[in-house]
Design an enzyme around this catalytic site. Structure first.
Site, PDB file in Angstrom:
ATOM      1  N   LYS A   1       1.935 107.602  26.720  1.00  0.00           N
ATOM      2  CA  LYS A   1       1.240 108.484  27.897  1.00  0.00           C
ATOM      3  C   LYS A   1      -0.065 108.381  27.709  1.00  0.00           C
ATOM      4  CE  LYS A   1       4.913 112.079  27.462  1.00  0.00           C
ATOM      5  NZ  LYS A   1       5.237 113.757  27.134  1.00  0.00           N
TER       6      LYS A   1
ATOM      7  N   THR B   1       6.861 111.490  32.649  1.00  0.00           N
ATOM      8  CA  THR B   1       8.134 112.112  32.021  1.00  0.00           C
ATOM      9  C   THR B   1       8.847 110.854  31.274  1.00  0.00           C
ATOM     10  OG1 THR B   1      10.314 113.076  32.740  1.00  0.00           O
ATOM     11  CG2 THR B   1       9.522 111.767  34.268  1.00  0.00           C
ATOM     12  N   GLY B   2       9.824 111.333  30.124  1.00  0.00           N
ATOM     13  CA  GLY B   2      10.547 110.476  29.583  1.00  0.00           C
ATOM     14  C   GLY B   2      11.857 110.161  30.111  1.00  0.00           C
TER      15      GLY B   2
ATOM     16  N   ASP C   1       2.195 119.617  26.600  1.00  0.00           N
ATOM     17  CA  ASP C   1       2.481 120.628  25.659  1.00  0.00           C
ATOM     18  C   ASP C   1       1.614 120.603  24.269  1.00  0.00           C
ATOM     19  OD1 ASP C   1       3.208 118.802  24.037  1.00  0.00           O
ATOM     20  OD2 ASP C   1       5.360 119.288  24.092  1.00  0.00           O
TER      21      ASP C   1
ATOM     22  N   ASP D   1       2.747 116.648  32.484  1.00  0.00           N
ATOM     23  CA  ASP D   1       3.979 116.569  31.623  1.00  0.00           C
ATOM     24  C   ASP D   1       5.227 117.108  32.463  1.00  0.00           C
ATOM     25  OD1 ASP D   1       5.704 115.485  29.420  1.00  0.00           O
ATOM     26  OD2 ASP D   1       5.750 117.651  29.124  1.00  0.00           O
ATOM     27  N   LYS D   2       6.494 116.552  32.616  1.00  0.00           N
ATOM     28  CA  LYS D   2       7.299 117.351  33.546  1.00  0.00           C
ATOM     29  C   LYS D   2       7.964 118.305  32.686  1.00  0.00           C
ATOM     30  CE  LYS D   2      11.738 115.822  33.849  1.00  0.00           C
ATOM     31  NZ  LYS D   2      12.598 117.010  33.638  1.00  0.00           N
ATOM     32  N   THR D   3       8.962 118.042  31.884  1.00  0.00           N
ATOM     33  CA  THR D   3       9.767 118.899  31.315  1.00  0.00           C
ATOM     34  C   THR D   3       8.940 119.929  30.399  1.00  0.00           C
ATOM     35  OG1 THR D   3      11.144 117.118  30.583  1.00  0.00           O
ATOM     36  CG2 THR D   3      11.410 119.361  29.439  1.00  0.00           C
TER      37      THR D   3
ATOM     38  N   ASP E   1       2.121 115.392  23.734  1.00  0.00           N
ATOM     39  CA  ASP E   1       0.926 114.751  24.460  1.00  0.00           C
ATOM     40  C   ASP E   1      -0.517 114.602  24.020  1.00  0.00           C
ATOM     41  OD1 ASP E   1       3.052 114.739  26.598  1.00  0.00           O
ATOM     42  OD2 ASP E   1       2.891 117.125  26.783  1.00  0.00           O
TER      43      ASP E   1
END
Length: 702
Positions: free
Chosen positions: A574, A546-547, A593, A399-401, A597
């Site tokens: 996802k 990512t969103g 997180d 996951d990016k953020t 997710d």
């Protein structure tokens, strides 16, 4: 600056998703409920059960130690009274006397029943469970030796094997004692974690006084005073004071972490130089430390695929041992026509050497050691099978953020347009104007500056930015929309490039003259680049979910050298992206997180929840990483590979030596004068066990 409007007016609307994503992450970090473990018993009962189990194990270690030393002392006269030993030492019949064999029988009976009791009981338990194993072999070997030697004492022709029986029992007791001590040592992680908590806390009463209370009296909402150097008694939030906290024993982070009002602290961590007041949030089984202890216990109790393999190997080794013993007896008696005493000695030796003693220890010790290593480094294993599967990963999706990035805006680039100001001055002027704002963009600029200039005559420019007087000059920090409305032109390829990367760009004007631009984005973690590079070295593809829009995703992917990415993905999509990668025939891990997710974590072959402190989400993850650090995901894969290597080494050692030892014990090299006695067989077997135990302690992560 009215940043609510400013944000809407910024031309770089593509950063909106990124900003929202960050906000959502921050909500998730503080809003979700901690995982309730499957264990439904009362916490005090749970701790009591663990304590009882631990005490029982310690008692067993002490019991084996006691039986070993007593049996060893009694073995000395048994050896002295054995005709075979006397002859071996060239003593002839010098210490023979009337009734010496009967005395030897009595002393040997004590060793057989007292020293051999754990093995005799083990034989009964294994046969009752219909799972013959190492205890069956040991018990059969000592029983055959005892019964046969006793018969010789009472008139049956043959040789006395009491000294063989005694030495075998002593060596087996020593082997078990060493093993159980090794297991105790490998399981110390739980003890060390439990010791982290202080026994009392300084509870602040309504009148402001501090009262010493036991930990079990603390409740959520209570306030406690924690003095410099003291351990934090429970999870909570700082309401007063500034300090640094050493969380090394809990999170593996060696560097003290700065804490101030509003920050969370973890029970068991050590307070640094400042006094702080903490409002208790979680106690008992809800605390982070209890969750870690539960996860360590779960991991140590859970069987892996390799453990099941070891159990099967032990069973078949038992069958082989019994068969080899029968065949050895048959060959020496029926084919070679040797004496029954000689055939019996070979049979006993074969059965001793084949004991799957080391095999029973090969996997559990590695499991215990790897779990302890992982727990001390903030890598919490909940599912052993998934942890083992991590060694075969072909792709890992991040996951990016908050995972690959820090989850907050920061300055990434500064562009000076006319050369009148340098980059440092440009940021300093912008920070002076932004210091009254709570907006993520303003915070990002403020964090890039150490010393702030004073601002006066501050005014917001509705929806476009803010301005103020700084060192007698009018400074404005504005959006691209403000430049368009006021027909302020600029020509700069660097700014165009920053826009194309999906970054948020604001402009700085000094005395109505455009001096430069500041680009902000969700800052990529420094650790991310190293982690991705290491994954590539391992031959594992690194991907990102990512969103955010494609521009932002593409920039991050290029910066990190990712193999693939999926942009503008909604949380409910996802899991589908994980399936898509799995459909390519890959073994896939998902790192996120643990809240948004969750479906993706559950879908992945290995689900890795990444978070920090008490906010670790573990509902659907197989592995929980305490730090928000992608490097830890690499470390868990490396640990998985190292653990599996060590398991295989131990399995090979625990079973492989039989291929060499069984024929030797059976006497195939007797014509060359090479023959193994039962005692030497026991020495080799115990040596194998000790080597397996020591080998397990040296797990090396590359």
């Amino acid at each position: 600056m009215n940043h609510g409007e400013h944000k809407k007016e910024l031309d770089n609307n593509h950063h909106q998703n990124d900003d929202d994503n960050i906000d959502n992450k921050q909500k998730n970090a503080t809003g979700h409920q901690p995982h309730e473990y499957k264990d439904h018993e009362d916490h005090s009962d749970h701790e009591s059960h663990h304590h009882d189990h631990h005490s029982h194990h310690a008692h067993m270690v002490e019991d084996f130690r006691k039986r070993f030393w007593i049996s060893l002392a009694v073995t000395v006269p048994i050896l002295a009274l054995s005709p075979m030993i006397q002859h071996f030492l060239g003593l002839g019949n010098s210490i023979r006397f009337t009734g010496d064999l009967f005395i030897n029988f009595l002393i040997s009976s004590f060793v057989f029943f007292y020293g051999g009791w754990p093995f005799l009981k083990g034989l009964y338990d294994e046969l009752k469970d219909k799972s013959p194993g190492m205890m069956t072999l040991i018990a059969l070997a000592i029983t055959v030796a005892y019964v046969y030697s006793s018969a010789v004492v009472f008139g049956v022709p043959g040789k006395i094997f009491f000294w063989e029986l005694a030495t075998l029992v002593v060596i087996m007791l020593l082997g078990h004692w060493i093993e159980m001590r090794s297991v105790m040592g490998a399981s110390r992680a739980l003890e060390e974690l439990a010791k982290l908590m202080p026994s009392e806390a300084h509870k602040l009463m309504e009148d402001g006084s501090a009262k010493e209370v036991p930990l079990d009296e603390l409740r959520s909402g209570d306030k406690v005073l924690i003095k410099p150097g003291e351990k934090i008694p429970a999870d909570g939030n700082i309401t007063e004071g500034d300090t640094t906290v050493n969380e090394a024993m809990i999170t593996g982070e060696s560097k003290p972490v700065s804490k101030s009002r509003g920050d969370k602290v973890i029970g068991g961590a050590i307070n640094g130089e400042g006094s702080i007041t903490v409002e208790i949030d979680k106690t008992g089984k809800d605390s982070f430390l209890s969750q870690v202890i539960d996860m360590v216990r779960e991991a140590q109790a859970s069987k892996s695929k390799t453990q099941n393999l070891a159990d099967k190997a032990a069973f078949w080794l038992t069958i082989i041992a019994l068969s080899a013993g029968v065949i050895t007896m048959f060959v020496w008696l029926a084919i070679v026509h040797e004496s029954f005493v000689f055939a019996l000695e070979r049979t006993v030796t074969v059965m001793v050497i084949t004991c799957p003693h080391a095999l029973g220890l090969a996997i559990p010790l590695v499991v215990a050691v790897s779990t302890a290593i992982s727990a001390k480094n903030g890598l919490l294993i909940r599912n052993r099978a998934a942890f083992e599967a991590a060694r075969n990963l072909q792709a890992i999706i991040f996951d990016k953020t908050g995972t690959l990035t820090q989850g907050k805006f920061g300055v990434t680039d500064t562009v000076v347009l006319n050369g009148k100001l340098d980059e440092k001055e440009l940021l300093s002027y912008a920070a002076a104007v932004e210091q009254n704002s709570e907006h993520p963009i303003a915070k990002g600029i403020l964090e890039s500056v150490e010393n702030f200039k004073k601002v006066s005559d501050f005014k917001s420019i509705s929806g476009k930015g803010a301005k103020g007087k700084v060192e007698g000059k009018e400074v404005m920090v504005v959006s691209p929309g403000y430049l368009r409305e006021n027909d302020i032109k600029y020509s700069n390829g660097k700014i165009d490039e920053l826009n194309s990367q999906g970054k948020t760009v604001v402009f700085v004007l000094v005395d109505n003259e455009l001096q430069g631009a500041i680009a902000l984005a969700d800052i990529i973690r420094e650790e991310s680049k190293a982690a991705i590079a290491q994954l590539k070295e391992m031959g594992i593809q690194a991907m990102m979910l990512t969103g955010d829009n494609k521009q932002v995703a593409d920039y991050v992917a290029k910066e990190l050298g990712l193999d693939d990415y999926f942009a503008e993905v909604l949380p409910n999509e996802k899991a589908d992206k994980v399936k898509e990668v799995q459909s390519r025939g890959m073994v896939v891990a998902m790192t996120g997180d643990g809240v948004n997710d969750a479906p993706a974590l559950a879908q992945a072959d290995v689900g890795i929840a990444i978070g920090a402190g008490t906010d670790v989400a573990v509902e659907t993850a197989d592995i929980v990483l305490v730090h928000s650090n992608p490097q830890d995901a690499v470390d868990i894969i490396a640990l998985s590979k190292a653990t599996y290597r060590k398991m295989v080494q131990n399995l090979v050692w625990a079973t492989g030596y039989n291929a060499f030892a069984i024929p030797l014990a059976a006497g195939v090299l007797i014509t060359y004068g090479i023959i193994l006695s039962p005692a030497m067989g026991a020495v080799l077997m115990s040596l194998s066990t000790v080597i397996v135990a020591i080998n397990a302690r040296f797990i090396k992560v590359k």
